[in-house]
Scaffold this active site. Structure first.
Site: not given
Ligand code: NAP
Length: 533
Positions: A203, A229, A285, A304, A338, A494, A511
């Site tokens: 995102n 990805e 998760a 994060e 997020c 931010s 951060e």
């Molecule tokens: P996500 O599914 O957890 O994926 C985030 C990253 O983790 C991607 O690069 C993903 O790779 C990777 N990943 C997933 N499973 C993994 C594993 N088993 N081992 C290593 N890497 C793994 O999250 P998302 O759906 O892309 O992002 C949305 C979430 O991020 C929301 O909950 C949002 O609130 C949170 N977010 C938090 C912040 C913050 O600063 N707190 C900022 C932005 C977003 P792939 O793409 O290849 O699956």
């Protein structure tokens, strides 16, 4: 028959890496529009081309200062059209291990550079981002769907972390502590932790990388980045600019991977003994999975994770400002941040007025379309699953008595109408889980205590917002909200100067700001004894 032909052509594998190159590729794309986007404005039926200067459109992994191919590739798609933008090397555990080894080797010399040398390189990297900001923004718009205006904003935000940490690098002071012993001096020295694995979401495909990498490199760490990805192109463009800036080989490595290979790449990045630290941004998760992997070798971890931000409007608020803040906080990046406000609580005295003004503002300000069209304020969601999640929350709320005041429909593809729901209650799904989409559910409340109780009834706590003009109430509520960041009469908070991070299951660590660099630093105690003073 025509649709069948379109479908067949769409399913055919394309040999093109870049858009608009062959007639088949262009035809496939137009078919996709007709099939999937009939409800969108006519402008969506145009052909969109990602025209970015060749050196910035990188499709291989970047390891030890070299561009590397993997055994296979994976496609990167424009989420607005489904058009294939590029095919990127699908790095697996082998490439990840190579990257960790390269980062470990590079760490041995990088940690010995002076803070000023690191500072100058980060500054140069920042300057190159500024020079190429249009192209970097196009990459963001095409691979993640946000509007060009927001993408330019992300490039500015992203590069600001390189600038900020280039300055912080030179202020990594230790301490000389007054000693209780006459013959001993007590020193506390800051040192880099070592190799950091950086895993980032789609995102903010650029800023989530620099917010971590800026701090890591400033501290003297080296990094391996695994981008999402969906959005590897922005990460690889950053690698190209890092190389142009003169960042030495092995200091910044990028291993793009498909969702299939991600768990095995993640395993290497979170378990390899040469890695000292993991820093992750993404869902709660996934964060828990990575923390468990990192536990065996007791790595340092920054997380994060997901948010579920409350947005409270008290009777004393300036309603027009609250409406503007709600629009900015909710609909930025089509609701996919997020820190997006996720649950709206409005006090009964201004409830009707707030909804009326908000509905009018949504009508006049929000326009769906392709992110590269200047008129667009709302791009697509990242994929169909994301749009289905929003639809599911809307149906659940409606079945429990919520009223749809605006929107409510999923359009074809991953486009979702900006949606306003009234008469929402706290038993509805949309007030219990993160939406990550353009849904604005409004709950009515009567007292401050009631608002705080429902706002804090969550196992995550990233950002929270409220609007009030009562100074005592402002202090009470700001202190009582169980979140890491509070927007008081402000919907967008931010900036690299301020910290970013959450409490509860929204994560660990901070951060940006003066705190960010400490995530990549160990503090060593040196007892200097035997002195004749
Ligand atoms: P996500 O599914 O957890 O994926 C985030 C990253 O983790 C991607 O690069 C993903 O790779 C990777 N990943 C997933 N499973 C993994 C594993 N088993 N081992 C290593 N890497 C793994 O999250 P998302 O759906 O892309 O992002 C949305 C979430 O991020 C929301 O909950 C949002 O609130 C949170 N977010 C938090 C912040 C913050 O600063 N707190 C900022 C932005 C977003 P792939 O793409 O290849 O699956």
């Amino acid at each position: 028959m025509f649709h069948l032909l379109c479908l067949l052509l769409f399913l055919l594998p394309s040999s093109n890496m870049y858009p608009g190159v062959s007639a088949v590729c262009a035809f496939r794309t137009r078919c996709f529009f007709r099939r999937l986007l009939p409800d969108l404005p006519a402008v969506m039926h145009r052909h969109y081309t990602l025209d970015v200067a060749a050196p910035l459109l990188r499709t291989q992994g970047y390891v030890d200062g070299r561009w590397i191919s993997a055994a296979s590739v994976f496609p990167v798609l424009d989420p607005a059209t489904g058009q294939e933008l590029a095919r990127v090397s699908d790095c697996g555990p082998g490439e990840a291990k190579q990257a960790v080894d390269a980062a470990y080797k590079a760490f041995q010399s990088w940690k010995g550079t002076t803070a000023k040398e690191r500072s100058l390189l980060l500054r140069k990297w920042h300057d190159l981002m500024m020079l190429h900001k249009e192209d970097l923004a196009k990459l963001i718009t095409f691979e993640c769907g946000k509007t060009m205006r927001e993408s330019i904003g992300e490039v500015m935000y992203s590069s600001s972390f390189l600038e900020w940490f280039s300055e912080e690098a030179r202020r990594m002071y230790g301490d000389i502590v007054p000693s209780p012993f006459k013959d001993r001096k007590i020193l506390q020295l800051k040192q880099p932790v070592g190799v950091a694995s950086i895993i980032t979401p789609w995102n903010f495909p650029s800023a989530m990388i620099t917010r971590k990498v800026g701090a890591a490199l400033a501290a003297g760490c080296t990094v391996v980045v695994k981008p999402a990805e969906d959005t590897p192109l922005s990460a690889l463009a950053l690698a190209e600019l890092a190389e142009q800036a003169g960042i030495p080989a092995g200091v910044f490595n990028v291993v793009p991977s498909s969702r299939e290979k991600t768990p095995s790449v993640g395993h290497v990045l979170c378990t390899d003994p040469l890695v000292a630290k993991i820093s992750f941004t993404g869902s709660t998760a996934t964060g828990k999975v990575l923390l468990k992997l990192a536990a065996d070798t007791v790595k340092r971890a920054s997380m994060e994770l997901g948010g579920h931000a409350p947005f409270i409007v008290f009777d004393s608020a300036d309603v027009d400002k609250a409406v503007a803040g709600a629009i900015a906080s909710k609909f930025r990046n089509s609701g996919q941040t997020c820190v997006c406000a996720n649950r709206f609580f409005v006090q009964s005295g201004i409830y009707d007025l707030f909804l009326e003004k908000l509905g009018q503002a949504m009508d006049s300000e929000l326009r769906l379309g392709h992110g590269s069209d200047p008129e667009t304020t709302q791009g697509p969601l990242i994929n169909v699953r994301a749009a289905e999640k929003v639809v599911n929350q809307v149906s659940d709320a409606v079945s429990l008595g919520a009223k749809v005041l605006r929107g409510g429909k999923r359009l074809e593809g991953s486009f979702m109408e900006p949606t306003l729901l009234a008469d929402v209650t706290t038993d509805m799904l949309c007030t219990r889980e993160e939406t990550f989409g353009p849904l604005l559910p409004v709950v009515r409340f009567n007292t401050e205590e009631e608002a705080l109780a429902i706002a804090n009834a969550s196992n995550v706590g990233l950002a929270g917002y409220f609007y009030s003009q009562d100074v005592s109430q402002i202090w009470r509520v700001a202190e009582a909200l169980e979140v890491g960041m509070v927007g008081i009469n402000e919907g967008i908070i931010s900036t690299s100067e301020a910290l970013f991070g959450g409490v509860k299951q929204s994560g660990l660590g901070r951060e940006g700001s003066n705190h960010g660099i400490n995530e990549y630093v160990e503090v060593k105690y040196m007892c200097f004894g035997g002195l004749k003073l």
